[in-house]
Design an enzyme around this catalytic site. Structure first.
Site, PDB file in Angstrom:
ATOM      1  N   THR A  53      46.613  28.382  61.727  1.00  0.00           N
ATOM      2  CA  THR A  53      46.575  29.374  60.648  1.00  0.00           C
ATOM      3  C   THR A  53      47.829  29.264  59.792  1.00  0.00           C
ATOM      4  OG1 THR A  53      45.380  30.863  62.117  1.00  0.00           O
ATOM      5  CG2 THR A  53      46.316  31.816  60.124  1.00  0.00           C
TER       6      THR A  53
ATOM      7  N   ARG B 145      32.321  32.751  65.446  1.00  0.00           N
ATOM      8  CA  ARG B 145      33.552  33.501  65.707  1.00  0.00           C
ATOM      9  C   ARG B 145      34.462  33.475  64.468  1.00  0.00           C
ATOM     10  NH1 ARG B 145      39.378  32.437  65.734  1.00  0.00           N
ATOM     11  NH2 ARG B 145      40.301  33.801  67.267  1.00  0.00           N
TER      12      ARG B 145
ATOM     13  N   GLY C  88      38.385  34.752  62.977  1.00  0.00           N
ATOM     14  CA  GLY C  88      39.705  35.056  63.516  1.00  0.00           C
ATOM     15  C   GLY C  88      40.357  36.243  62.868  1.00  0.00           C
TER      16      GLY C  88
END
Lengths: 134, 176
Positions: A1, A29, A31
């Site tokens: 990230t 999914r 984050g």
């Protein structure tokens, strides 16, 4: 990230966060980063925050907004609020990672509670750092 | 007008763990961080806005394969890339976010477009890609996002129910 936070000459602040997620993730999914309030938040009254780490903890802790709330409602400084969230609140539920933050006065805070953090900052008052924290 | 301006950036949590970092790799990481920092800071120094500065800095990081975002994104269980991004400004509390997109070189710019050009805050998946195409974004081929290190990281976990955050050494954790 990856992420960035900034304060401009006019006292306006902003935060940006972008991630490629987790290796071998499935089921759609998502984050921490796309969650406004969890891993990304900006409010001129308080701070701009971008997070990195195990996203599920940052979502559950509403981390970025939590930093802002501590400043707005408890009167904490940027540094104190960031440290409270990363080194106490998120750590108490097992969350690992960190954040970068600025306030509308140009102050910078970059706390983390895990290894391997890639960070850099620069300010018009002469601060400049490019660091890899192990 | 206030005079003090500043920027901070992060390249996430370590792709290379302690003991794996060579001098050459460390230099590459630091050069990439310095480039993003300088580009973002120059926006501020030239009187630009904080929202432009953070977008610019993140674009530089997204274009660098060393970091887990954009070009350097990790592999999903299906061998694809799914990216998420968010951007917010503190003056009017405007925000844009995008999730579960593939093929977009700079997801942060798509998030910025959602903030600036839509009535919404958060778009995801196919709908977000449709919005991207309408707003002039081109789709990169899968080869653009291929990186040998990322591919090998995926091979270690492929076929299992485990997933992994860059800095984690735990492979059996629900949360990476």
């Amino acid at each position: 990230t990856v992420g960035a936070v900034a304060c401009d000459k006019y006292g306006n602040i902003a935060a940006a966060t972008s991630t490629g997620g987790m290796t071998n993730k499935k089921w759609g999914r998502v984050g921490d980063s796309p969650m406004i309030g969890a891993g990304n938040y900006a409010n001129n009254k308080t701070c701009a925050v971008s997070c990195t780490g195990s996203g599920e903890f940052f979502i559950r802790g509403v981390v970025a907004y939590d930093v802002s709330c501590l400043m707005e409602y408890k009167g904490m400084s940027l540094e104190a609020a960031c440290n409270e969230v990363i080194n106490k609140r998120i750590l108490s539920i097992g969350g690992d990672g960190g954040l970068i933050a600025v306030d509308a006065k140009g102050n910078i805070s970059m706390p983390f509670n895990t290894e391997g953090m890639y960070r850099a900052c620069k300010s018009s008052i002469g601060i400049e750092e490019v660091l890899i924290y192990e | 007008m206030k005079n003090t301006f500043s920027i901070a950036i992060h390249g996430g949590a370590g792709t290379l763990l302690k003991g794996q970092m060579t001098q050459e790799k460390e230099l590459a990481y630091k050069n990439a961080l310095q480039s993003a920092l300088t580009e973002g800071y120059d926006v501020l120094k030239n009187g630009g806005s904080s929202i432009d500065a953070v977008e610019k800095a993140v674009i530089i990081l997204e274009n660098c394969p060393l970091f887990n975002a954009g070009k350097g994104s990790v592999f999903t269980a299906e061998g694809t890339h799914e990216m998420d991004a968010a951007i917010m400004e503190g003056n009017k509390l405007q925000a844009g976010a995008v999730s579960l997109i593939t093929g977009i070189a700079n997801p942060i710019s798509l998030a910025r477009n959602i903030m600036d050009k839509s009535e919404h805050v958060f778009l995801a998946g196919d709908g977000a890609l449709e919005f991207a195409k309408i707003n002039g974004f081109s789709l990169e081929p899968a080869s653009y996002f291929y990186d040998e290190l990322r591919y090998n990281q995926w091979q270690d976990l492929k076929g299992s129910d485990n997933f992994q955050l860059d800095h984690s050494v735990k492979k059996d954790s629900k949360f990476g």
